[in-house]
Design a protein around this motif. Structure first.
Motif, PDB file in Angstrom:
ATOM      1  N   SER A  37      -9.660   0.851   2.227  1.00  0.00           N
ATOM      2  CA  SER A  37     -10.700   0.520   1.259  1.00  0.00           C
ATOM      3  C   SER A  37     -10.293  -0.641   0.372  1.00  0.00           C
ATOM      4  CB  SER A  37     -11.045   1.742   0.399  1.00  0.00           C
ATOM      5  OG  SER A  37     -10.019   2.025  -0.539  1.00  0.00           O
ATOM      6  N   LEU A  38      -8.975  -0.837   0.198  1.00  0.00           N
ATOM      7  CA  LEU A  38      -8.475  -1.961  -0.589  1.00  0.00           C
ATOM      8  C   LEU A  38      -8.309  -3.227   0.248  1.00  0.00           C
ATOM      9  CD1 LEU A  38      -5.746  -0.147  -2.751  1.00  0.00           C
ATOM     10  CD2 LEU A  38      -7.976  -0.990  -3.520  1.00  0.00           C
ATOM     11  N   GLY A  39      -8.543  -3.122   1.550  1.00  0.00           N
ATOM     12  CA  GLY A  39      -8.364  -4.276   2.420  1.00  0.00           C
ATOM     13  C   GLY A  39      -6.949  -4.468   2.888  1.00  0.00           C
ATOM     14  N   ALA A  40      -6.123  -3.424   2.800  1.00  0.00           N
ATOM     15  CA  ALA A  40      -4.727  -3.498   3.243  1.00  0.00           C
ATOM     16  C   ALA A  40      -4.662  -3.175   4.726  1.00  0.00           C
ATOM     17  CB  ALA A  40      -3.859  -2.534   2.434  1.00  0.00           C
ATOM     18  N   LEU A  41      -4.889  -4.168   5.556  1.00  0.00           N
ATOM     19  CA  LEU A  41      -5.048  -3.945   6.988  1.00  0.00           C
ATOM     20  C   LEU A  41      -3.733  -3.825   7.741  1.00  0.00           C
ATOM     21  CD1 LEU A  41      -7.991  -6.414   7.741  1.00  0.00           C
ATOM     22  CD2 LEU A  41      -8.070  -4.058   6.894  1.00  0.00           C
ATOM     23  N   ASP A  42      -2.623  -4.253   7.130  1.00  0.00           N
ATOM     24  CA  ASP A  42      -1.328  -4.174   7.807  1.00  0.00           C
ATOM     25  C   ASP A  42      -0.671  -2.809   7.650  1.00  0.00           C
ATOM     26  OD1 ASP A  42      -1.438  -6.867   8.594  1.00  0.00           O
ATOM     27  OD2 ASP A  42      -0.619  -7.523   6.665  1.00  0.00           O
ATOM     28  N   THR A  43      -1.170  -1.998   6.737  1.00  0.00           N
ATOM     29  CA  THR A  43      -0.519  -0.744   6.387  1.00  0.00           C
ATOM     30  C   THR A  43      -0.978   0.399   7.280  1.00  0.00           C
ATOM     31  OG1 THR A  43      -0.240  -1.385   4.077  1.00  0.00           O
ATOM     32  CG2 THR A  43      -0.206   0.968   4.561  1.00  0.00           C
ATOM     33  N   HIS A  44      -0.002   1.119   7.848  1.00  0.00           N
ATOM     34  CA  HIS A  44      -0.265   2.315   8.638  1.00  0.00           C
ATOM     35  C   HIS A  44       0.598   3.434   8.066  1.00  0.00           C
ATOM     36  CE1 HIS A  44      -2.614   0.161  11.674  1.00  0.00           C
ATOM     37  NE2 HIS A  44      -1.743  -0.825  11.487  1.00  0.00           N
ATOM     38  N   VAL A  45      -0.052   4.432   7.506  1.00  0.00           N
ATOM     39  CA  VAL A  45       0.635   5.518   6.816  1.00  0.00           C
ATOM     40  C   VAL A  45       0.892   6.659   7.783  1.00  0.00           C
ATOM     41  CG1 VAL A  45       0.594   7.063   4.833  1.00  0.00           C
ATOM     42  CG2 VAL A  45      -0.620   4.873   4.726  1.00  0.00           C
ATOM     43  N   ARG A  46       2.127   7.095   7.840  1.00  0.00           N
ATOM     44  CA  ARG A  46       2.482   8.230   8.692  1.00  0.00           C
ATOM     45  C   ARG A  46       3.145   9.357   7.894  1.00  0.00           C
ATOM     46  NH1 ARG A  46      -0.491   5.698  11.188  1.00  0.00           N
ATOM     47  NH2 ARG A  46      -0.252   4.707  13.246  1.00  0.00           N
ATOM     48  N   SER A  47       3.659   9.036   6.714  1.00  0.00           N
ATOM     49  CA  SER A  47       4.356  10.031   5.909  1.00  0.00           C
ATOM     50  C   SER A  47       4.258   9.648   4.434  1.00  0.00           C
ATOM     51  CB  SER A  47       5.834  10.116   6.328  1.00  0.00           C
ATOM     52  OG  SER A  47       6.569  10.943   5.456  1.00  0.00           O
ATOM     53  N   PRO A  48       3.780  10.530   3.560  1.00  0.00           N
ATOM     54  CA  PRO A  48       3.625  10.191   2.146  1.00  0.00           C
ATOM     55  C   PRO A  48       4.922   9.832   1.438  1.00  0.00           C
ATOM     56  CG  PRO A  48       2.273  12.094   2.668  1.00  0.00           C
ATOM     57  CD  PRO A  48       3.139  11.833   3.875  1.00  0.00           C
ATOM     58  N   ASP A  49       6.071  10.326   1.913  1.00  0.00           N
ATOM     59  CA  ASP A  49       7.307  10.062   1.197  1.00  0.00           C
ATOM     60  C   ASP A  49       7.935   8.719   1.560  1.00  0.00           C
ATOM     61  OD1 ASP A  49       8.458  10.520   3.677  1.00  0.00           O
ATOM     62  OD2 ASP A  49       9.346  12.442   3.112  1.00  0.00           O
ATOM     63  N   GLY A  50       7.441   8.067   2.620  1.00  0.00           N
ATOM     64  CA  GLY A  50       7.909   6.725   2.927  1.00  0.00           C
ATOM     65  C   GLY A  50       9.212   6.630   3.685  1.00  0.00           C
ATOM     66  N   TYR A  51       9.779   7.752   4.078  1.00  0.00           N
ATOM     67  CA  TYR A  51      10.963   7.657   4.924  1.00  0.00           C
ATOM     68  C   TYR A  51      10.618   6.971   6.244  1.00  0.00           C
ATOM     69  CZ  TYR A  51      13.884  10.676   2.003  1.00  0.00           C
ATOM     70  OH  TYR A  51      14.620  11.194   0.986  1.00  0.00           O
ATOM     71  N   ASP A  52      11.636   6.414   6.896  1.00  0.00           N
ATOM     72  CA  ASP A  52      11.410   5.772   8.182  1.00  0.00           C
ATOM     73  C   ASP A  52      10.727   6.757   9.129  1.00  0.00           C
ATOM     74  OD1 ASP A  52      12.627   3.383   7.401  1.00  0.00           O
ATOM     75  OD2 ASP A  52      14.621   4.121   7.952  1.00  0.00           O
ATOM     76  N   THR A  53       9.550   6.374   9.600  1.00  0.00           N
ATOM     77  CA  THR A  53       8.755   7.203  10.496  1.00  0.00           C
ATOM     78  C   THR A  53       8.141   6.293  11.552  1.00  0.00           C
ATOM     79  OG1 THR A  53       8.211   8.705   8.670  1.00  0.00           O
ATOM     80  CG2 THR A  53       6.828   8.831  10.631  1.00  0.00           C
ATOM     81  N   PRO A  54       8.192   6.655  12.821  1.00  0.00           N
ATOM     82  CA  PRO A  54       7.608   5.801  13.860  1.00  0.00           C
ATOM     83  C   PRO A  54       6.161   5.419  13.545  1.00  0.00           C
ATOM     84  CG  PRO A  54       8.871   7.565  14.872  1.00  0.00           C
ATOM     85  CD  PRO A  54       8.816   7.875  13.396  1.00  0.00           C
ATOM     86  N   GLY A  55       5.894   4.136  13.572  1.00  0.00           N
ATOM     87  CA  GLY A  55       4.544   3.645  13.349  1.00  0.00           C
ATOM     88  C   GLY A  55       4.185   3.370  11.916  1.00  0.00           C
ATOM     89  N   GLN A  56       5.050   3.713  10.966  1.00  0.00           N
ATOM     90  CA  GLN A  56       4.743   3.481   9.549  1.00  0.00           C
ATOM     91  C   GLN A  56       5.207   2.085   9.150  1.00  0.00           C
ATOM     92  OE1 GLN A  56       4.300   6.335   6.361  1.00  0.00           O
ATOM     93  NE2 GLN A  56       6.356   5.776   5.692  1.00  0.00           N
ATOM     94  N   VAL A  57       4.251   1.209   8.848  1.00  0.00           N
ATOM     95  CA  VAL A  57       4.562  -0.175   8.502  1.00  0.00           C
ATOM     96  C   VAL A  57       3.635  -0.653   7.396  1.00  0.00           C
ATOM     97  CG1 VAL A  57       5.402  -0.780  10.807  1.00  0.00           C
ATOM     98  CG2 VAL A  57       2.972  -1.073  10.261  1.00  0.00           C
ATOM     99  N   SER A  58       4.035  -1.757   6.769  1.00  0.00           N
ATOM    100  CA  SER A  58       3.189  -2.428   5.796  1.00  0.00           C
ATOM    101  C   SER A  58       3.595  -3.884   5.768  1.00  0.00           C
ATOM    102  CB  SER A  58       3.319  -1.768   4.411  1.00  0.00           C
ATOM    103  OG  SER A  58       2.334  -2.266   3.527  1.00  0.00           O
ATOM    104  N   SER A  59       3.112  -4.643   4.788  1.00  0.00           N
ATOM    105  CA  SER A  59       3.428  -6.073   4.697  1.00  0.00           C
ATOM    106  C   SER A  59       3.547  -6.473   3.235  1.00  0.00           C
ATOM    107  CB  SER A  59       2.336  -6.910   5.368  1.00  0.00           C
ATOM    108  OG  SER A  59       1.123  -6.824   4.637  1.00  0.00           O
TER     109      SER A  59
END
Length: 280
Positions: A37-59
């Motif tokens: 909704s904010l237009g953050a198209l690079d972000t894929h959330v896989r875990s709320p705590d932010g630990y390294d998780t397959p597929g979790q990325v941002s920019s």
């Protein structure tokens, strides 16, 4: 709990707050929805705590978007700008906790940045050191992002952010922007409520180029790299204080919480009195 998250990157606090927010999976889904909704198209959330998780990325771009959105909420701004707090321990006693953002506190030999108002640092093994920093000077607020510096040790993220802030303030009135943090925001929709974000498909608007803008000294990539890569530093600098626009969240609505989770930053959706963050 929010002080424990913002200041100490308390993962235990994140788990409690996610539980209060409907559970781990529900919180993840709402964070992803808010990011879109904010237009953050690079972000894929896989875990709320932010630990390294397959597929979790941002920019770097998305982190700046989250940072600006967070600063527009008074509670978020207060938490991310708090240097020290007393954490209650029960039966009348408490213990002190300090913000791990050295650019804010000046700890560990890092010189504090004048006018700094937040936002959050982070680290994981795959993403390296990450920092979203904001400073206010002469009526202007800048948000900068640095992801995974390639040299200089653990404090390099602070010094690169310092260089970006210095460049941004000094460049005021002398250069033209090459893009906008609003460029990826989805167009207005007649659909109301949280479901509206999932029915829209934001499209990227190519940034305007300008020969007058040589670019900030630490921005070594023109396209922000996803978290977890170790090939180049991704950096961005953006103004955070244009006029408010209709649709930006208020304290009584769902808001974005920028979580610098070691480079994979995510937007946590909050209700009224709930706020959040994560990991140093």
């Amino acid at each position: 709990m929010w002080r424990g998250v913002f200041l100490n990157s308390g993962n235990d606090a994140v788990h409690v707050l996610a539980s209060l927010n409907g559970g781990w999976s529900a919180t993840t889904a709402r964070m992803q929805e808010k990011a879109r909704s904010l237009g953050a198209l690079d972000t894929h959330v896989r875990s709320p705590d932010g630990y390294d998780t397959p597929g979790q990325v941002s920019s770097a771009y998305d982190l700046a978007v989250f940072g600006r959105a967070g600063l527009r909420n008074a509670d978020f701004a207060r938490y991310c700008g708090t240097a020290e707090a007393a954490f209650p321990g029960g039966e009348g006693w408490s213990y002190g906790i300090a913000n791990t953002n050295r650019l804010l506190t000046g700890h560990d030999g890092v010189e504090p940045y004048p006018g700094l108002i937040g936002i959050k640092n982070g680290y994981t093994s795959n993403a390296g050191n990450t920092l979203v920093a904001a400073a206010r000077r002469d009526g202007r607020t800048l948000v900068v992002t640095v992801m995974n510096p390639q040299a200089g040790g653990g404090h390099a993220v602070y010094e690169e952010a310092r260089d970006l802030l210095d460049w941004g303030f000094e460049a005021a009135g002398r250069v033209e922007p090459v893009g906008s943090l609003d460029a990826l925001r989805p167009p207005a929709s007649p659909v109301a409520g949280p479901q509206a974000a999932s029915t829209r498909t934001p499209t990227r608007t190519p940034p305007r180029t300008s020969t007058a803008n040589p670019g900030p000294p630490s921005a070594r990539t023109s396209t922000p790299s996803p978290a977890g890569t170790r090939t180049a530093t991704a950096a961005s600098v953006a103004a955070a204080d244009p006029p408010r626009r209709p649709g930006w969240p208020t304290a009584a609505a769902e808001i974005a919480g920028a979580a610098v989770l070691g480079g994979a930053a995510v937007a946590l959706v909050l209700r009224v009195a709930r706020r959040r963050f994560t990991r140093d």
